[in-house]
Design an enzyme around this catalytic site. Sequence first.
Site, mmCIF file in Angstrom:
data_model
loop_
_atom_site.group_PDB
_atom_site.id
_atom_site.type_symbol
_atom_site.label_atom_id
_atom_site.label_comp_id
_atom_site.label_asym_id
_atom_site.label_seq_id
_atom_site.Cartn_x
_atom_site.Cartn_y
_atom_site.Cartn_z
ATOM 1 N N TYR A 56 49.462 -18.705 6.237
ATOM 2 C CA TYR A 56 49.702 -17.306 5.876
ATOM 3 C C TYR A 56 49.036 -17.014 4.542
ATOM 4 C CZ TYR A 56 52.627 -14.808 9.147
ATOM 5 O OH TYR A 56 53.058 -14.109 10.228
ATOM 6 N N GLU A 58 48.863 -13.462 3.125
ATOM 7 C CA GLU A 58 48.971 -12.019 2.855
ATOM 8 C C GLU A 58 48.473 -11.710 1.459
ATOM 9 O OE1 GLU A 58 52.859 -10.428 3.638
ATOM 10 O OE2 GLU A 58 52.765 -11.005 5.746
ATOM 11 N N ASP A 202 30.788 4.355 12.395
ATOM 12 C CA ASP A 202 31.334 3.239 13.179
ATOM 13 C C ASP A 202 30.147 2.599 13.898
ATOM 14 O OD1 ASP A 202 32.339 1.552 15.101
ATOM 15 O OD2 ASP A 202 33.976 2.877 15.699
ATOM 16 N N THR A 228 32.818 -4.157 14.382
ATOM 17 C CA THR A 228 33.365 -5.414 14.880
ATOM 18 C C THR A 228 32.322 -6.505 14.674
ATOM 19 O OG1 THR A 228 32.651 -4.641 17.036
ATOM 20 C CG2 THR A 228 35.006 -4.558 16.585
ATOM 21 N N LYS A 231 29.996 -8.309 18.651
ATOM 22 C CA LYS A 231 29.071 -7.665 19.613
ATOM 23 C C LYS A 231 27.643 -8.142 19.304
ATOM 24 C CE LYS A 231 32.158 -3.788 20.605
ATOM 25 N NZ LYS A 231 33.191 -3.543 19.573
ATOM 26 N N ARG A 237 35.804 -12.679 17.260
ATOM 27 C CA ARG A 237 36.529 -11.411 17.390
ATOM 28 C C ARG A 237 37.025 -11.005 16.005
ATOM 29 N NH1 ARG A 237 36.400 -9.812 22.909
ATOM 30 N NH2 ARG A 237 37.643 -8.086 22.155
HETATM 31 N N1 DSN Z 1 35.574 -2.051 24.107
HETATM 32 C C1 DSN Z 1 34.385 -1.983 23.280
HETATM 33 C C2 DSN Z 1 33.174 -1.803 24.103
HETATM 34 O O1 DSN Z 1 33.095 -2.403 25.160
HETATM 35 O O2 DSN Z 1 32.290 -1.083 23.708
HETATM 36 C C3 DSN Z 1 34.492 -0.960 22.235
HETATM 37 O O3 DSN Z 1 35.657 -1.184 21.508
#
Ligand code: DSN
Length: 422
Positions: A56, A58, A202, A228, A231, A237
């Site tokens: 932990y 925090e 974003d 994120t 990707k 993640r």
């Molecule tokens: N679920 C994601 C996507 O597939 O684009 C976006 O959050």
Amino acid sequence: MSDIFHRSLNAIDPEIGALMNADLKRQQDQIVLIPSENYASPAVLLAQGSVLGNKYAEGYPGKRYYNGCEHMDGIEQLAIDRVKALFGADHANVQPHSGSQANVAAFLALLEPGDRIVSMKLDHGGHLSHGIPANLAGKLYDVQFYGVNQETGRIDLNEVADIVKRHQPKMVIVGGSAYPRTLDFKPWREIADSVGALLLADVAHIAGLIAGDAHPNPIPYADVVTFTTHKTLRGPRGAVILCKEAHAEAIDKAIFPGLQGGPFMQSIAARAVNFKEAMEPEFKTYQRQIIANAAAMAAGLVVEGFDLISGGTDNHLMLVDLSERAYSGRQAADRCEEAGIVVNRNTVPFDRRSAFITSGLRPGSPATTTRGMKETEMRQIAKWIAVAVQKDTGSKGRAKIKEEVREMCARFPIYPDLDYTV
Ligand code: DSN
């Protein structure tokens, strides 16, 4: 990865071991075209599945609410320093558990309930966390939307400027999850400035392209940038918020204690590893190849008679428009899966079918590019899709493609030494 962990996992829970191995095999044998998925490196996977998940922590480096955090500070600071250098940002928060959390934190930091946001419609390529009615943001804020032009399939900046002038929002959001064209952030800054609004970019989908210098960087123009890490960036993640120094304190407070408790330190370590990988010269080559591969797949699909929203792609994804076809996006995606090709169905702008059925497919190239596939393979994939989606191809025809897909995938191994059942 060390075998001892796999051995004990399999000895303790052979059911989970077998299911993990089954998905490893699926990931190896199928062509993954979902543009938000990728294959993280063994180093990223190792950090993500590590002892750091036991701790932990925090708070933030130098100011923790738990003892025993001296190594956590080193790990989180490395992640912060690296991602700031990678994108050229003033301030980074590397704790958001997901992209949606990152966006909500930005709203919490910079808006009051009831404030107005202008963002992109979900079915035109936006994202649910940008304020659809069922989402927290849609309930807490007054959200107005812009979309793409019906003729061109592209965002019309004059139209966005008019919508922003009409609604006088406190925040404008640029970016989404299904827009296949380059975003030039400078005019977005000007649009936001025309009404004194904040600009949130974003860039979850295109973060890797930006880090690899294959897409313009929003940092000079946006107040806040969220993305994120799993990707195009090809990390674990998780998510990151970058912002101007003026918003740093509010953003940090919004994540902790505003929205989250203990950060996932195993994921933050994996993010740090990912940012280091993204600083290597080969990462730029990878990102350029993602774009070249997407262009080759788009051209191949057009040759096969498909319509693409906006006519093609500048980035890692494309939107196949099935509005005029007898079959839906859902049927097309299911038929592709039967043929060993995993692609997600997606609404297209002005879709007449529901969000569950849809009239589109959203193929992308990040995962296939990671495994080393190039333009030749992309053209072949486009041909397979064209046959697989036809009703007349039938189960037998799709089984034949699946075998050919498996043979091609065997030439591009993903994690050759990994086996969760040993
Ligand atoms: N679920 C994601 C996507 O597939 O684009 C976006 O959050």
